[in-house]
Motif scaffolding. Sequence first.
Motif, PDB file in Angstrom:
ATOM      1  N   UNK A 167       0.847  -1.197   0.000  1.00  0.00           N
ATOM      2  CA  UNK A 167       0.000   0.000   0.000  1.00  0.00           C
ATOM      3  C   UNK A 167       0.883   1.248   0.000  1.00  0.00           C
ATOM      4  N   UNK A 168       0.446   2.253  -0.782  1.00  0.00           N
ATOM      5  CA  UNK A 168       1.211   3.508  -0.845  1.00  0.00           C
ATOM      6  C   UNK A 168       1.161   4.205   0.515  1.00  0.00           C
ATOM      7  N   UNK A 169       2.317   4.651   0.985  1.00  0.00           N
ATOM      8  CA  UNK A 169       2.407   5.356   2.256  1.00  0.00           C
ATOM      9  C   UNK A 169       3.395   6.510   2.089  1.00  0.00           C
ATOM     10  N   UNK A 170       2.888   7.737   2.154  1.00  0.00           N
ATOM     11  CA  UNK A 170       3.737   8.913   1.936  1.00  0.00           C
ATOM     12  C   UNK A 170       4.830   9.019   2.981  1.00  0.00           C
ATOM     13  N   UNK A 171       4.570   8.515   4.195  1.00  0.00           N
ATOM     14  CA  UNK A 171       5.570   8.608   5.262  1.00  0.00           C
ATOM     15  C   UNK A 171       6.820   7.793   4.931  1.00  0.00           C
ATOM     16  N   UNK A 172       6.625   6.677   4.230  1.00  0.00           N
ATOM     17  CA  UNK A 172       7.791   5.884   3.829  1.00  0.00           C
ATOM     18  C   UNK A 172       8.692   6.709   2.901  1.00  0.00           C
ATOM     19  N   UNK A 173       8.058   7.450   1.973  1.00  0.00           N
ATOM     20  CA  UNK A 173       8.840   8.294   1.066  1.00  0.00           C
ATOM     21  C   UNK A 173       9.518   9.432   1.840  1.00  0.00           C
ATOM     22  N   UNK A 174       8.826  10.000   2.824  1.00  0.00           N
ATOM     23  CA  UNK A 174       9.413  11.064   3.640  1.00  0.00           C
ATOM     24  C   UNK A 174      10.648  10.547   4.393  1.00  0.00           C
ATOM     25  N   UNK A 175      10.535   9.353   4.954  1.00  0.00           N
ATOM     26  CA  UNK A 175      11.674   8.755   5.655  1.00  0.00           C
ATOM     27  C   UNK A 175      12.830   8.518   4.689  1.00  0.00           C
ATOM     28  N   UNK A 176      12.506   8.051   3.478  1.00  0.00           N
ATOM     29  CA  UNK A 176      13.544   7.771   2.491  1.00  0.00           C
ATOM     30  C   UNK A 176      14.257   9.056   2.058  1.00  0.00           C
ATOM     31  N   UNK A 177      13.514  10.136   1.855  1.00  0.00           N
ATOM     32  CA  UNK A 177      14.125  11.425   1.513  1.00  0.00           C
ATOM     33  C   UNK A 177      15.112  11.847   2.591  1.00  0.00           C
ATOM     34  N   UNK A 178      14.687  11.756   3.833  1.00  0.00           N
ATOM     35  CA  UNK A 178      15.543  12.161   4.950  1.00  0.00           C
ATOM     36  C   UNK A 178      16.787  11.295   5.026  1.00  0.00           C
ATOM     37  N   UNK A 179      16.631   9.992   4.777  1.00  0.00           N
ATOM     38  CA  UNK A 179      17.771   9.076   4.808  1.00  0.00           C
ATOM     39  C   UNK A 179      18.796   9.465   3.735  1.00  0.00           C
ATOM     40  N   UNK A 237      11.499  11.204  -7.506  1.00  0.00           N
ATOM     41  CA  UNK A 237      10.035  11.177  -7.499  1.00  0.00           C
ATOM     42  C   UNK A 237       9.485  11.687  -6.171  1.00  0.00           C
ATOM     43  N   UNK A 238      10.109  11.278  -5.071  1.00  0.00           N
ATOM     44  CA  UNK A 238       9.626  11.680  -3.752  1.00  0.00           C
ATOM     45  C   UNK A 238       9.737  13.190  -3.567  1.00  0.00           C
ATOM     46  N   UNK A 239      10.827  13.788  -4.037  1.00  0.00           N
ATOM     47  CA  UNK A 239      10.975  15.246  -3.947  1.00  0.00           C
ATOM     48  C   UNK A 239       9.864  15.948  -4.716  1.00  0.00           C
ATOM     49  N   UNK A 240       9.601  15.456  -5.920  1.00  0.00           N
ATOM     50  CA  UNK A 240       8.537  16.047  -6.739  1.00  0.00           C
ATOM     51  C   UNK A 240       7.179  15.852  -6.074  1.00  0.00           C
ATOM     52  N   UNK A 241       6.975  14.680  -5.506  1.00  0.00           N
ATOM     53  CA  UNK A 241       5.701  14.356  -4.859  1.00  0.00           C
ATOM     54  C   UNK A 241       5.389  15.347  -3.738  1.00  0.00           C
ATOM     55  N   UNK A 242       6.372  15.589  -2.869  1.00  0.00           N
ATOM     56  CA  UNK A 242       6.122  16.455  -1.732  1.00  0.00           C
ATOM     57  C   UNK A 242       6.079  17.932  -2.133  1.00  0.00           C
ATOM     58  N   UNK A 243       6.809  18.301  -3.180  1.00  0.00           N
ATOM     59  CA  UNK A 243       6.726  19.677  -3.682  1.00  0.00           C
ATOM     60  C   UNK A 243       5.329  19.958  -4.225  1.00  0.00           C
ATOM     61  N   UNK A 244       4.777  18.999  -4.980  1.00  0.00           N
ATOM     62  CA  UNK A 244       3.427  19.162  -5.516  1.00  0.00           C
ATOM     63  C   UNK A 244       2.396  19.158  -4.397  1.00  0.00           C
ATOM     64  N   UNK A 245       2.645  18.364  -3.372  1.00  0.00           N
ATOM     65  CA  UNK A 245       1.736  18.331  -2.230  1.00  0.00           C
ATOM     66  C   UNK A 245       1.680  19.694  -1.545  1.00  0.00           C
ATOM     67  N   UNK A 246       2.843  20.318  -1.339  1.00  0.00           N
ATOM     68  CA  UNK A 246       2.876  21.635  -0.696  1.00  0.00           C
ATOM     69  C   UNK A 246       2.198  22.671  -1.567  1.00  0.00           C
ATOM     70  N   UNK A 247       2.442  22.587  -2.864  1.00  0.00           N
ATOM     71  CA  UNK A 247       1.806  23.522  -3.783  1.00  0.00           C
ATOM     72  C   UNK A 247       0.294  23.370  -3.749  1.00  0.00           C
ATOM     73  N   UNK A 248      -0.169  22.125  -3.736  1.00  0.00           N
ATOM     74  CA  UNK A 248      -1.603  21.867  -3.664  1.00  0.00           C
ATOM     75  C   UNK A 248      -2.189  22.393  -2.357  1.00  0.00           C
ATOM     76  N   UNK A 249      -1.481  22.152  -1.261  1.00  0.00           N
ATOM     77  CA  UNK A 249      -1.981  22.594   0.046  1.00  0.00           C
ATOM     78  C   UNK A 249      -2.092  24.116   0.110  1.00  0.00           C
ATOM     79  N   UNK A 250      -1.065  24.809  -0.399  1.00  0.00           N
ATOM     80  CA  UNK A 250      -1.121  26.265  -0.410  1.00  0.00           C
ATOM     81  C   UNK A 250      -2.221  26.776  -1.336  1.00  0.00           C
ATOM     82  N   UNK A 251      -2.448  26.033  -2.432  1.00  0.00           N
ATOM     83  CA  UNK A 251      -3.469  26.448  -3.383  1.00  0.00           C
ATOM     84  C   UNK A 251      -4.875  26.410  -2.813  1.00  0.00           C
TER      85      UNK A 251
END
Length: 302
Positions: free
Chosen positions: A1-13, A68-82
């Motif tokens: 199952x897709x889990x955004x937190x896994x991608x966040x952890x991977x970015x930080x790693x 991909x994870x960097x792009x994913x979270x950048x788009x998420x922030x853009x969407x949230x601000x929008x």
Amino acid sequence: MFNAQYFRTFITLVETGSFTRTAHRLEMTQPGVSQHVRKLESYLNKELLERKGRSFTLTETGRRAYDYALKLFAEHEQFRHGLDDDSLDSGDCRIASPGSVGLMFYPYILGQQQMHPNLTVNYSFAFNHEIVNDLLDGRYDIGIVTEAMSHPELHCSIWHQEPLCLVVPADFAGSTLSDLMGIGFLNYYDGINHANALLRANYPDEFRSMTHFRHQGFTNEVSMVLDAVARGLGFTVVSRLVLETSPWQRQVKALNLPNAVNEVLYLLRRRDSVLPKRYEKLLNGFHAQRVQEKTPLMPSNG
């Protein structure tokens, strides 16, 4: 199952280069970080890391997953601000206008985007009737048009005014209506309407109609009409916005006329829409800048 937190952890790693530092930054345990990475590898069915004791390097899949994870979270922030309609400096804006307006309004907006990275703008150059249809179809939130529009689903209001300029070749020595008739008229979308208004106001005893002028050509791109004027092919009447942004400014000039006539620009939006405040800031900011500048017209030798 897709889990955004896994991608966040991977970015930080990847950014820290260490399971220990990742755990500390994310306030997790080191086994928890390892578990997130393993679950992400299981989800993607690919190995992300080549482990070498306590160190690691990224596999090709790992590099692609990181991008991909960097792009994913950048788009998420853009969407949230929008989604924040009260934000003045972030979110999406969808605007359409004729080229005569966009030549200066669009660069102004780009400057705002440079100052506010979370602000994004989709800008379309279109004719008045196209803008109306785009608004009705929901492709844009606001439109700027050069004539008042009446439609039951649209609200139309005056937004801004710019002086019209009678533009002739730089070496043109005349000033009378007969002199202008001698070189002919260069037309574009809205050209005849603008010429009628300006010439009628300044040559009331002589001017009758633009049908009495020899027409030297037509272009549907207003920014290009001054190229023809610069080549000595005739005169035209354009908004000062067009003249000030033209690469042919030095090859043309605006005649000094006693009576000013303005092009009125109208703001269109759907009646059932509530515009986010960022639109108001962009529109008011540009209007205030133009009023404050009060840029003088090109000098005339006539």
